[in-house]
Scaffold this active site. Sequence first.
Site, short mmCIF file in Angstrom:
data_model
loop_
_atom_site.label_atom_id
_atom_site.label_comp_id
_atom_site.label_asym_id
_atom_site.label_seq_id
_atom_site.Cartn_x
_atom_site.Cartn_y
_atom_site.Cartn_z
N ARG A 17 -10.08 -11.59 1.55
CA ARG A 17 -10.99 -12.35 1.08
C ARG A 17 -10.24 -13.84 0.73
NH1 ARG A 17 -11.26 -9.42 -4.63
NH2 ARG A 17 -10.98 -7.68 -3.20
N LYS A 64 0.85 -1.04 0.12
CA LYS A 64 0.09 0.03 0.02
C LYS A 64 0.92 1.20 -0.08
CE LYS A 64 -3.84 -1.59 2.48
NZ LYS A 64 -5.10 -1.63 1.69
N1 BES Z 1 -8.30 -3.89 3.98
C1 BES Z 1 -8.34 -3.45 2.66
C2 BES Z 1 -9.76 -2.90 2.48
C3 BES Z 1 -9.81 -1.28 3.12
C4 BES Z 1 -9.69 -0.19 2.45
C5 BES Z 1 -10.37 -1.13 4.48
C6 BES Z 1 -9.74 0.95 3.11
C7 BES Z 1 -10.66 -0.08 5.04
C8 BES Z 1 -10.22 1.04 4.40
C9 BES Z 1 -8.35 -4.65 1.64
O1 BES Z 1 -7.37 -5.68 2.13
C10 BES Z 1 -7.92 -4.13 0.25
O2 BES Z 1 -6.85 -3.69 0.57
N2 BES Z 1 -8.45 -4.20 -0.65
C11 BES Z 1 -8.13 -3.84 -1.84
C12 BES Z 1 -8.78 -4.69 -2.92
C13 BES Z 1 -8.09 -4.67 -4.32
C14 BES Z 1 -6.51 -4.80 -4.39
C15 BES Z 1 -8.86 -5.22 -5.20
C16 BES Z 1 -8.70 -2.41 -2.06
O3 BES Z 1 -9.84 -2.36 -1.90
O4 BES Z 1 -7.93 -1.38 -2.67
ZN ZN Z 2 -5.42 -5.52 1.69
#
Ligand code: BES
Ligand code: ZN
Length: 491
Positions: free
Chosen positions: A334, A260
């Site tokens: 997931r 991230k």
């Molecule tokens: N934990 C995150 C989702 C999230 C984002 C929670 C903002 C709280 C606030 C999750 O694991 C994630 O990073 N999801 C990605 C998925 C993508 C790579 C398909 C996302 O939402 O960007």
């Molecule tokens: Zn994530």
Amino acid sequence: MKIEFIDKKLKDIQADLELIVVIDKNFEHDLVKEYKDTLESINFGANQDEVTLLAESKKLFVGSNSIYSKDIRPAIASAIRAILGKNYTSIKLATYLSHQKCTATMRALAEAIELGAYEFNKYKSDAKETKLKKVFISSQEYNNKEIDKDAIKRAIDKGVETAKAVNLARDIVNTPPDDFYPKIMAKVAKKVAKQENLECKVLKPKEIKKENMNALLAVARASAHEPRVIHLSYKPKDKKAVVSIIGKGLTYDSGGLSLKPSDFMVTMKSDKSGGAAVIAIMQAVSRLNLPIEVHGFIGAVENMIGGNAYKPDDVLKAKNGTTIEVRNTDAEGRLVLADVLCYAQENVEANYIIDIATLTGACVVGLGNYTVGVMGNSDKAIEKMLYAANVASGEMAAKLPFNRYLKDTLKSKIADISNIANTRYGGAITAGLFLERFINEDNKQKWIHLDIAGPAYVEQAWGENPNGASGAGVRMVTRFIEKLASQTHNQ
Ligand code: BES
Ligand code: ZN
Ligand code: ZN
């Protein structure tokens, strides 16, 4: 803090401060009219959640749009929050009943006091302890109607217990990742189990491996902290139904090798909110003595980087044999949930299977910061959940609909499914559809997926919620289970 219902007129109760909810914006109400000129002179508009303190008169006013719980809850919580740093030790207020038997407002009121008084200052060296110790609720009410005092006391108790559970979830989520990793999640689960007489089983890596939960193990691999799978059970004597709740407990989500950006990584201690909600709901159902058997499952994992990290391009084999092509290691929730959903279904035959997860940023983009995304295959089940949220609990939730075209975007060329969709759009739904692949045929209609990525953690106070963790999902799922208890007959 103690909330006490007292069968006395307001004027006969001794307290440092009186809290008055102002619904009539013309200030004509009996409790308010004496202060009409003063309130007008300081431009108090009695807008929803607007608070003003008249220190000399020892009166704290807060605006509310109605007497209904959805307005009373944020109003009272805002008022309580406004005086937390001050020296008041006790507050009194009157009951607000819309009609004789309506105790919903009373429950909301008690909930709001507990929720509003929440503070997280364990890490502040100069933190002052909250002075507020007592809140007295007087039996005096607006219309001098007869009231059922026992029913009110029960409603207050329920409100307090629900809010205490929410506050437990908030504490878990707010705790920094260096102090809260999977082993600690298991420790807290065990502690709650002991207090509440629940069963608690914790799986360590060896046992997780034996269960073939390889997707979860891949996510966990690069972390210095071992993963845990936690199973809590509440088994009342006469159960009317069985519910399984599965929580995403990512104690930290760095994104893994699909790292991230720094700005997005901050607040990712909140990725354990689903798991925290599960522990809190288990406490709540036990304290409320609900006649429903409830099983809570948590996949507690930390998603990190390192030489042994799982990689984009890897193919993982989940517990149910489904192969998953990893195209993004940040879509890790997931993967963890896929295995824990399989584990939950193998171990418990439930009437409802509910998962709670901070699953996607897309859900926050679509619904905003304050609303839970609700998905599933059964409109009837989804409707029940939306009612429990929006009407009963005061949490906001909205349905995100599945469709077969979005389902197709998860196809992989080399495995059974890809962990991300081939489209930029509809990310909350495609994540839900990914999970659906791990729900057994017999359970398809029993499953509800809650994406709490928006409301779980907001860096600003809102309504009855403080800055930081809100305890999202706890109230709505507890209400869903309560409603089931009052509807179901020996399923
Ligand atoms: N934990 C995150 C989702 C999230 C984002 C929670 C903002 C709280 C606030 C999750 O694991 C994630 O990073 N999801 C990605 C998925 C993508 C790579 C398909 C996302 O939402 O960007
Ligand atoms: Zn994530
Ligand atoms: Zn995550």
